[in-house]
Design a protein around this motif. Structure first.
Motif, mmCIF file in Angstrom:
data_model
loop_
_atom_site.group_PDB
_atom_site.id
_atom_site.type_symbol
_atom_site.label_atom_id
_atom_site.label_comp_id
_atom_site.label_asym_id
_atom_site.label_seq_id
_atom_site.Cartn_x
_atom_site.Cartn_y
_atom_site.Cartn_z
ATOM 1 N N ALA A 98 4.859 -19.520 -13.563
ATOM 2 C CA ALA A 98 4.437 -18.953 -14.734
ATOM 3 C C ALA A 98 5.354 -17.580 -15.004
ATOM 4 C CB ALA A 98 3.062 -18.419 -14.710
ATOM 5 N N ALA A 99 6.041 -17.238 -13.645
ATOM 6 C CA ALA A 99 6.910 -16.070 -13.656
ATOM 7 C C ALA A 99 7.542 -16.029 -12.243
ATOM 8 C CB ALA A 99 6.215 -14.836 -14.029
ATOM 9 N N ILE A 100 8.798 -15.748 -12.172
ATOM 10 C CA ILE A 100 9.546 -15.563 -10.923
ATOM 11 C C ILE A 100 9.918 -14.154 -10.771
ATOM 12 C CG2 ILE A 100 11.567 -15.982 -9.524
ATOM 13 C CD1 ILE A 100 11.771 -18.780 -11.274
ATOM 14 N N PHE A 101 9.397 -13.278 -9.619
ATOM 15 C CA PHE A 101 9.605 -11.829 -9.565
ATOM 16 C C PHE A 101 10.515 -11.565 -8.515
ATOM 17 C CE2 PHE A 101 5.032 -12.345 -10.967
ATOM 18 C CZ PHE A 101 5.199 -11.737 -12.171
ATOM 19 N N ASP A 102 11.543 -11.010 -8.844
ATOM 20 C CA ASP A 102 12.623 -10.553 -7.751
ATOM 21 C C ASP A 102 12.546 -8.947 -7.718
ATOM 22 O OD1 ASP A 102 14.967 -9.262 -6.854
ATOM 23 O OD2 ASP A 102 16.359 -10.701 -7.758
ATOM 24 N N VAL A 103 11.949 -8.671 -6.249
ATOM 25 C CA VAL A 103 11.349 -7.360 -5.896
ATOM 26 C C VAL A 103 12.539 -6.709 -5.243
ATOM 27 C CG1 VAL A 103 9.077 -8.131 -5.936
ATOM 28 C CG2 VAL A 103 10.331 -8.570 -3.842
ATOM 29 N N SER A 104 13.753 -7.150 -5.238
ATOM 30 C CA SER A 104 14.874 -6.431 -4.570
ATOM 31 C C SER A 104 15.566 -5.166 -5.452
ATOM 32 C CB SER A 104 15.996 -7.411 -4.340
ATOM 33 O OG SER A 104 16.897 -7.789 -5.641
ATOM 34 N N PRO A 105 16.204 -4.479 -4.923
ATOM 35 C CA PRO A 105 16.928 -3.393 -5.663
ATOM 36 C C PRO A 105 18.220 -3.604 -6.218
ATOM 37 C CG PRO A 105 17.191 -2.858 -3.215
ATOM 38 C CD PRO A 105 16.474 -4.035 -3.396
ATOM 39 N N VAL A 106 18.669 -5.000 -5.744
ATOM 40 C CA VAL A 106 19.995 -5.311 -6.128
ATOM 41 C C VAL A 106 19.967 -6.447 -7.144
ATOM 42 C CG1 VAL A 106 21.134 -4.431 -4.159
ATOM 43 C CG2 VAL A 106 19.939 -6.624 -4.143
ATOM 44 N N TYR A 107 19.011 -6.511 -8.040
ATOM 45 C CA TYR A 107 18.936 -7.794 -8.967
ATOM 46 C C TYR A 107 20.096 -8.079 -9.956
ATOM 47 C CZ TYR A 107 17.116 -9.933 -13.236
ATOM 48 O OH TYR A 107 16.693 -11.048 -14.211
ATOM 49 N N SER A 108 21.000 -7.048 -10.225
ATOM 50 C CA SER A 108 22.194 -7.242 -10.966
ATOM 51 C C SER A 108 23.271 -7.893 -9.995
ATOM 52 C CB SER A 108 22.687 -5.759 -11.406
ATOM 53 O OG SER A 108 22.889 -5.004 -10.373
ATOM 54 N N ASP A 109 23.047 -7.881 -8.621
ATOM 55 C CA ASP A 109 24.059 -8.647 -7.894
ATOM 56 C C ASP A 109 23.894 -10.072 -8.027
ATOM 57 O OD1 ASP A 109 25.055 -6.046 -7.259
ATOM 58 O OD2 ASP A 109 24.259 -5.925 -5.391
ATOM 59 N N GLY A 110 22.778 -10.555 -8.158
ATOM 60 C CA GLY A 110 22.598 -12.106 -8.340
ATOM 61 C C GLY A 110 21.031 -12.333 -8.278
ATOM 62 N N HIS A 111 20.672 -13.121 -9.074
ATOM 63 C CA HIS A 111 19.189 -13.376 -9.222
ATOM 64 C C HIS A 111 18.857 -14.829 -9.481
ATOM 65 C CE1 HIS A 111 20.466 -11.731 -13.250
ATOM 66 N NE2 HIS A 111 19.633 -12.630 -13.577
ATOM 67 N N LEU A 112 17.800 -15.463 -9.375
ATOM 68 C CA LEU A 112 17.465 -16.706 -9.909
ATOM 69 C C LEU A 112 17.250 -16.886 -11.266
ATOM 70 C CD1 LEU A 112 16.614 -16.724 -6.694
ATOM 71 C CD2 LEU A 112 14.796 -18.225 -7.500
ATOM 72 N N PRO A 113 17.467 -18.038 -11.916
ATOM 73 C CA PRO A 113 17.263 -18.087 -13.418
ATOM 74 C C PRO A 113 16.016 -17.683 -13.875
ATOM 75 C CG PRO A 113 18.397 -20.079 -12.387
ATOM 76 C CD PRO A 113 17.905 -19.123 -11.285
ATOM 77 N N PHE A 114 16.045 -17.052 -14.779
ATOM 78 C CA PHE A 114 14.507 -16.636 -15.486
ATOM 79 C C PHE A 114 13.746 -15.492 -14.646
ATOM 80 C CE2 PHE A 114 15.074 -21.413 -15.967
ATOM 81 C CZ PHE A 114 15.838 -21.171 -17.099
ATOM 82 N N ALA A 115 14.366 -15.217 -13.541
ATOM 83 C CA ALA A 115 13.547 -14.293 -12.497
ATOM 84 C C ALA A 115 13.306 -12.615 -13.550
ATOM 85 C CB ALA A 115 14.569 -13.823 -11.496
#
Length: 245
Positions: free
Chosen positions: A63-80
């Motif tokens: 239903a959702a993918i959560f990126d809990v890192s402080p470097v989201y802008s450096d790379g993340h999963l699609p739709f995270a």
């Protein structure tokens, strides 16, 4: 006499404790691994996540993918979703359906584990954590998918392009596929993919493992991040009764 009375009381206490422990067995799962249902999360491999993710939310298992890192802008999963840390995830809990599935990841174990535990401790029953974190996702090579998964992804318009690297393109092929075999009147895969967006998803297939694997690996080596190969090749597609053109 006093010692005997004390001994009898001690035996009675042990018996009652054993009975109480036996009565509480419902708190454990049927596998006997002392896992309390609803209080754990599941680690999933990057290749599995990459296989499952599709653009269509009705097909995607998360239903959702959560990126809990402080470097989201450096790379993340699609739709995270960028939660800006574990604390940020905590502020979202009230708006989430606890019966749905959620994936948590980070760039390190500690935050992703903390995020997954935060969900389970608040009553979420279907919580998954990306094993190996974002690095595992970034390192994964092309992913084999079965015909049914390929069909779901095609129906969801998940692929930017589909490449048929076989010499039999003109006989029959998957609807919408591009002829990536120069010998069959098409354009070779390297030329065909030059200049394409390397972050998009692509499907490669053939009538045999060797060419399709070589084609998928060629794209991976060229820097494409989301390459999929049809497991079982074109035969698996037709055996499933899916349409061709």
């Amino acid at each position: 006499m006093k010692k005997m009375k004390t001994y009898t009381i001690l035996l009675l206490a042990i018996s009652l404790l054993a009975t109480a422990c036996s009565d509480n067995n419902d708190d454990y799962d049927d596998n006997g691994d002392n896992t309390i249902p609803g209080d754990t999360y599941t680690d999933v491999m990057a290749s599995q996540v990459k296989m499952e993710l599709v653009d269509d939310v009705s097909i995607s298992p998360y239903a959702a993918i959560f990126d809990v890192s402080p470097v989201y802008s450096d790379g993340h999963l699609p739709f995270a979703t960028n939660t800006n840390g574990v604390d940020g995830l905590g502020t979202m809990l009230g708006s989430l359906d606890k019966t749905k599935s959620y994936l948590v990841y980070c760039h390190g174990d500690a935050p992703s584990i903390a995020g997954a535990k935060l969900l389970t401790e608040n009553g979420f029953s279907k919580v998954y954590r990306l094993q190996g974190n974002y690095a595992a996702w970034d390192d994964v090579s092309f992913v084999d998918i079965v015909a049914s998964v390929a069909k779901s992804k095609i129906d969801a318009a998940d692929f930017e392009a589909i490449f048929d690297v076989s010499p039999h393109y003109n006989e029959q092929h998957i609807p919408g596929a591009s002829n990536a075999n120069a010998g069959a009147g098409g354009t070779d895969l390297a030329t065909l993919t030059a200049g394409m967006d390397k972050t998009k998803k692509y499907l490669v297939y053939c009538h045999a493992d060797g060419p399709s694997m070589a084609g998928a690996q060629l794209m991976e080596d060229a820097g494409f991040k989301n390459v999929f190969r049809l497991e079982g090749n074109f035969g698996a597609w037709t055996n499933a009764g899916y349409p061709t053109e």
